[in-house]
Design an enzyme around this catalytic site. Structure first.
Site, PDB file in Angstrom:
ATOM      1  N   ARG A  88      13.721  10.497   9.570  1.00 62.37           N
ATOM      2  CA  ARG A  88      13.554  10.388   8.103  1.00 62.37           C
ATOM      3  C   ARG A  88      14.626   9.485   7.500  1.00 62.37           C
ATOM      4  O   ARG A  88      14.456   8.948   6.394  1.00 62.37           O
ATOM      5  CB  ARG A  88      13.549  11.783   7.456  1.00 62.37           C
TER       6      ARG A  88
ATOM      7  N   TYR B 172      -2.809  -0.612 -10.187  1.00 59.81           N
ATOM      8  CA  TYR B 172      -3.352   0.406  -9.298  1.00 59.81           C
ATOM      9  C   TYR B 172      -3.434   1.738 -10.059  1.00 59.81           C
ATOM     10  O   TYR B 172      -2.445   2.174 -10.671  1.00 59.81           O
ATOM     11  CB  TYR B 172      -2.463   0.529  -8.058  1.00 59.81           C
TER      12      TYR B 172
ATOM     13  N   ASP C 169       4.242  -5.480  -7.628  1.00 57.30           N
ATOM     14  CA  ASP C 169       3.336  -4.992  -6.592  1.00 57.30           C
ATOM     15  C   ASP C 169       2.486  -6.189  -6.166  1.00 57.30           C
ATOM     16  O   ASP C 169       1.634  -6.664  -6.918  1.00 57.30           O
ATOM     17  CB  ASP C 169       2.474  -3.852  -7.150  1.00 57.30           C
TER      18      ASP C 169
ATOM     19  N   LYS D  42      -3.074  -1.885   3.160  1.00 52.52           N
ATOM     20  CA  LYS D  42      -4.097  -2.874   2.858  1.00 52.52           C
ATOM     21  C   LYS D  42      -4.005  -4.063   3.823  1.00 52.52           C
ATOM     22  O   LYS D  42      -4.111  -3.873   5.016  1.00 52.52           O
ATOM     23  CB  LYS D  42      -3.984  -3.288   1.387  1.00 52.52           C
TER      24      LYS D  42
HETATM   25  C1  LIG Z   1      -3.650   0.828  -2.504  1.00 54.24           C
HETATM   26  C2  LIG Z   1      -2.689   0.305  -3.467  1.00 54.24           C
HETATM   27  C3  LIG Z   1      -1.529   1.022  -3.785  1.00 54.24           C
HETATM   28  C4  LIG Z   1      -1.246   2.393  -3.211  1.00 54.24           C
HETATM   29  O1  LIG Z   1      -1.079   2.328  -1.838  1.00 54.24           O
HETATM   30  P1  LIG Z   1      -1.371   3.595  -0.845  1.00 54.24           P
HETATM   31  O2  LIG Z   1      -0.927   3.060   0.466  1.00 54.24           O
HETATM   32  O3  LIG Z   1      -2.843   3.887  -0.938  1.00 54.24           O
HETATM   33  O4  LIG Z   1      -0.550   4.722  -1.350  1.00 54.24           O
HETATM   34  C5  LIG Z   1      -0.643   0.466  -4.671  1.00 54.24           C
HETATM   35  N1  LIG Z   1      -0.870  -0.739  -5.229  1.00 54.24           N
HETATM   36  C6  LIG Z   1      -1.977  -1.456  -4.958  1.00 54.24           C
HETATM   37  C7  LIG Z   1      -2.172  -2.773  -5.621  1.00 54.24           C
HETATM   38  C8  LIG Z   1      -2.925  -0.956  -4.074  1.00 54.24           C
HETATM   39  O5  LIG Z   1      -4.038  -1.672  -3.824  1.00 54.24           O
END
Ligand SMILES: *Cc1c(COP(=O)(O)O)cnc(C)c1O
Length: 389
Positions: free
Chosen positions: A49, A102, A174, A199
């Site tokens: 962790r 998101y 992001d 993703k």
């Molecule tokens: C999917 C996504 C998230 C969240 O990610 P997880 O791995 O599902 O927690 C955050 N920002 C964007 C732009 C996303 O597409």
């Protein structure tokens, strides 16, 4: 993508990254303090962790890709973003957030942060002046997403970094949809880049993960204050899958982008389609900015139909044979999912008045969010053509 962070090339050393699934590591009495607060940056691995050899390879590679000093991995994109927000923001602080982002991030900001004494203002981040107008002396963080989920709105990272820094706030971006191959937010002045590794970076839809990339001191503080104590550590086995996916990121992104160009151009000419949103299309509202800022337009396309978008979702889901009707994005295989404007505007984004009207002007009743995969483009076109008719 392939070599940064790799360990040892001595005779007999493995060429592939070996996942280290051990939760603890041999140590000697007194070598390392038992409290995370005493954690030194060059401390040996101790407990997974805190840090782990496989996570270290992934973090080194992600930092190299985004041009950051250091990176920190988390169990999911949301774990990364929640950790960043709760590390940077305390009671009395103010967050400026893009009003389209998101859904999970919007809901965290609207539903959780205010109860902890953190105030939140949402703005259309495609308008730097709106970001500037939202800033207050107590603004600590500006968080944007570009391109944004689900309408691919594009924000000017360089302009917003300048505006945020002028009042002493930090900027986090992001860049999940753009990937580090499409956008380099740190080079444009951002303080933090966040990715959902789930993703494009993993790319195969078989592991969740998240990361924050930034300056070494900031990342070390985040490790102590938010990873170790909130506990959202990435599984080393997931890190292994993500590292494996990362090896083909460049090859995949070229095909995702080329297929998205074919599909968005085809959709734009389709008689049943009213609107197609993809930053690489000349018709995209911020295409000029996207072309200036991005080096790959990625594979996420949203479109709406002239008639019956909500009613069309069920038959479309039923007729598609190549594309899967499912959430998520950035996977090798194509995914499509319908997002009704009423739901997302009300429950996730809390948009009202002008902001709600601006969203509907682009998204209509709703959009089909189409994560264009790396199948043959002709197969995707044939699949959609049959389903749409
Ligand atoms: C999917 C996504 C998230 C969240 O990610 P997880 O791995 O599902 O927690 C955050 N920002 C964007 C732009 C996303 O597409």
């Amino acid at each position: 993508m392939l070599h940064a962070g790799e360990k040892g090339r001595g005779e007999g050393a493995p060429v592939s990254t070996v996942p280290v699934l051990s939760t603890s590591f041999h140590t000697t009495p007194g070598a390392i303090g038992f409290s995370a607060n005493d954690l030194q940056q060059d401390a040996p691995h101790f407990y997974t962790r805190w840090s782990n050899p496989t996570l270290e390879v992934l973090e080194t590679r992600l930092a190299a890709l985004d041009g950051g000093e250091a990176a920190l991995s988390f169990a999911s994109g949301m774990a990364a973003i929640a950790a960043l927000f709760l590390d940077r923001l305390s009671a009395g602080d103010h967050l400026v957030l893009a009003n389209v982002c998101y859904a999970g991030v919007a809901e965290l900001a609207h539903d959780i942060l205010p109860a902890k004494g953190i105030s939140v203002t949402t703005v259309d981040a495609s308008d730097p002046a709106a970001v500037e107008a939202a800033l207050r002396p107590e603004t600590k963080l500006v968080h944007i997403e570009t391109p944004s989920n689900p309408i691919l709105r594009v924000a000017d990272v360089e302009a917003i970094a300048r505006i945020a820094h002028a009042v002493g706030a930090e900027l986090s971006v992001d860049a999940t949809i753009a990937t580090p191959l499409g956008l380099r937010p740190l080079a444009l002045g951002a303080d933090y880049v966040v990715h959902s590794l789930t993703k494009y970076i993993c790319g195969h839809g078989d592991a969740l993960g998240g990361a924050v990339i930034g300056k070494a001191d900031d990342i070390a503080r985040l490790r102590r204050g938010a990873l170790i104590h909130f506990g959202g550590a990435l599984s080393p086995f997931s890190a292994f899958l993500i590292l494996r996916g990362l090896e083909t990121l460049d090859a995949r992104m070229r095909v995702h982008e080329a297929n998205a160009r074919r599909l968005s151009t085809w959709l734009e000419a389709h008689p049943k389609v009213s609107r197609v949103l993809w930053p690489g299309l000349a018709s995209h509202p911020q295409h000029a900015l996207a072309a200036r800022q991005m080096t790959n337009f990625s594979g996420l396309v949203s479109f709406s139909l002239k008639e019956g978008s909500p009613a069309a979702a069920a038959p479309l889901a039923e007729e598609l044979k190549v594309i899967s009707y499912a959430v998520s994005l950035g996977k090798t295989k194509s995914l499509i999912f319908y997002i009704p404007s009423d739901d997302i505007v009300r429950s996730s984004f809390h948009l009202e008045g002008r902001a709600a009207a601006d969203y509907r002007a682009v998204a209509g009743e709703g959009v089909f969010r189409f994560s264009v995969g790396i199948e043959a483009a002709d197969d995707l076109i044939a699949d959609l053509d049959t389903a749409l008719s």
